[in-house]
Design an enzyme around this catalytic site. Sequence first.
Site, mmCIF file in Angstrom:
data_model
loop_
_atom_site.group_PDB
_atom_site.id
_atom_site.type_symbol
_atom_site.label_atom_id
_atom_site.label_comp_id
_atom_site.label_asym_id
_atom_site.label_seq_id
_atom_site.Cartn_x
_atom_site.Cartn_y
_atom_site.Cartn_z
ATOM 1 N N ARG A 1 49.772 -42.269 25.177
ATOM 2 C CA ARG A 1 50.991 -43.093 25.270
ATOM 3 C C ARG A 1 50.974 -43.930 26.545
ATOM 4 O O ARG A 1 51.598 -44.978 26.637
ATOM 5 C CB ARG A 1 52.257 -42.221 25.191
ATOM 6 N N TYR B 1 63.560 -64.488 12.957
ATOM 7 C CA TYR B 1 63.326 -63.415 11.996
ATOM 8 C C TYR B 1 64.561 -62.490 11.915
ATOM 9 O O TYR B 1 65.189 -62.191 12.938
ATOM 10 C CB TYR B 1 62.067 -62.635 12.424
ATOM 11 N N ASP C 1 58.196 -65.981 20.554
ATOM 12 C CA ASP C 1 57.506 -65.294 19.454
ATOM 13 C C ASP C 1 56.578 -66.327 18.813
ATOM 14 O O ASP C 1 57.037 -67.297 18.203
ATOM 15 C CB ASP C 1 58.559 -64.783 18.463
ATOM 16 N N LYS D 1 50.738 -59.858 11.368
ATOM 17 C CA LYS D 1 50.564 -61.076 10.588
ATOM 18 C C LYS D 1 49.172 -61.678 10.828
ATOM 19 O O LYS D 1 48.190 -61.066 10.475
ATOM 20 C CB LYS D 1 51.707 -62.044 10.933
HETATM 21 N N1 PLP Z 1 58.573 -61.939 14.453
HETATM 22 C C1 PLP Z 1 58.414 -62.654 13.329
HETATM 23 C C2 PLP Z 1 58.396 -64.152 13.399
HETATM 24 C C3 PLP Z 1 58.281 -62.005 12.098
HETATM 25 O O1 PLP Z 1 58.135 -62.741 10.979
HETATM 26 C C4 PLP Z 1 58.324 -60.579 12.059
HETATM 27 C C5 PLP Z 1 58.192 -59.855 10.793
HETATM 28 O O2 PLP Z 1 58.177 -60.414 9.736
HETATM 29 C C6 PLP Z 1 58.489 -59.881 13.262
HETATM 30 C C7 PLP Z 1 58.606 -60.583 14.436
HETATM 31 C C8 PLP Z 1 58.534 -58.382 13.287
HETATM 32 O O3 PLP Z 1 57.241 -57.876 13.231
HETATM 33 P P1 PLP Z 1 56.873 -56.411 12.676
HETATM 34 O O4 PLP Z 1 57.185 -56.399 11.235
HETATM 35 O O5 PLP Z 1 55.414 -56.295 13.015
HETATM 36 O O6 PLP Z 1 57.713 -55.449 13.448
#
Ligand code: PLP
Length: 417
Positions: free
Chosen positions: A59, A112, A184, A209
């Site tokens: 961890r 998101y 992000d 992704k």
């Molecule tokens: N940021 C974006 C733009 C996303 O599309 C997503 C999930 O679809 C996330 C963050 C969250 O990621 P995770 O599903 O890996 O927790």
Amino acid sequence: MHDGTFKFSTRAVHSGQEPCPCTGSLATPIYQTSTFVFNDADQGAARFAGEEEGYIYSRLGNPTVHSLEDKISDLEGGEAGLAFASGMAAIAAVLLALVRAGDHLVADRTIYGCTYAFLTELLTGLGVEVTLVDTTDLEEVSRALRPNTRVIYTESLANPTLKVIDLPALAQMAREKGIQTVVDNTFLSPYLLRPLEQGCDVVIHSATKYLGGHGDLIAGVAVGKKELLNRIRMTTLKNMGGVLGPFDAWLLLRGIKTLPLRMERHSLNAQQVARFLAGRCEVSRVYYPGLESHPAHELARKLYEHGFGGVVAFELKAGYEAGRALLNSVGLIRLAVSLGDVDTLIEHPASMTHHGVGEEGRRRAGISDGLVRLSVGIEDAEDIIADLGQALDKDRRQGNRKEAGFRETRKSRAESR
Ligand code: PLP
């Protein structure tokens, strides 16, 4: 091995990874262990005291995970990287390390769905004030800033409406006021855009992704300055514990090696799919920054390298019912959330990924009930287009049949009167 002179694709293959010094193994070993044995009590104490470098407990750090952190940090052009159990774990750990009760955060309102919920429910519940704005509108951002604003949060290419953010301008405004910009960058990946080079402070990914790319893991990463990332590691990552396991880190190390190849193919395919959709009479609007009709096409051309990414969103003239029928009619394309996989995926944000945002939140974010999101994979573009074409044709035939049935019923009712 990275001396700063290699180009992106070379670094995607090699950065963060060296042959194993013990065995010569070319592939980075998966250190599937929870703990590490000390030589003696003094060594254990020295490691805990930070007087000796070395591993303690997974961890707190793990060699396979560290390889991944070094690779992504190099690719995003940062000083240090951190890996997390998911994109949401990365977002939560970074933001909780940057704000506390009484602070103010400004975020884009098109983000998101779970990030939206984290900001508007969890963070506000902890006493952090959150203002939602459109970060493409710098005047609106400026009006929202307060003396206690600590962070501006946005997505480089917004989920799901593909709004292009002018990161250099946004970051400059934030920097002048001593505010950190957190971005992000999931939809673009560092191959297409590197927000740190544009003046932002922290870049986050749902590595689930494009970085992973194969739809077989859940992970998150964050990259930025060493001092800040160390603070996040020693506070929210260590003590909330959302760490990535060594096997998932290994899958990511493998996935990232082909990131440039995949992103080029995703972008080429998406461009063709977007053009095809724009030419269909059933489609009222296509959202893709690679199309000249996108309102920020020129800005995207200026900011992005190598392409515009693999996500295309579109609206059907006949609205949500037609969208749902389309989702039920695709064959090769899979009806699933997530994006950035080699497989093409289709979903309906209003009832799926952005359901939790609520009707009013979606309206303000520009997410209509008819919006469909397509994550274009790396299959042959002709096959993806043929599948969309047959699904649209089928929907039109069904729509025509319904319309004919409706006309028939009306006619016979009129005659019987
Ligand atoms: N940021 C974006 C733009 C996303 O599309 C997503 C999930 O679809 C996330 C963050 C969250 O990621 P995770 O599903 O890996 O927790």
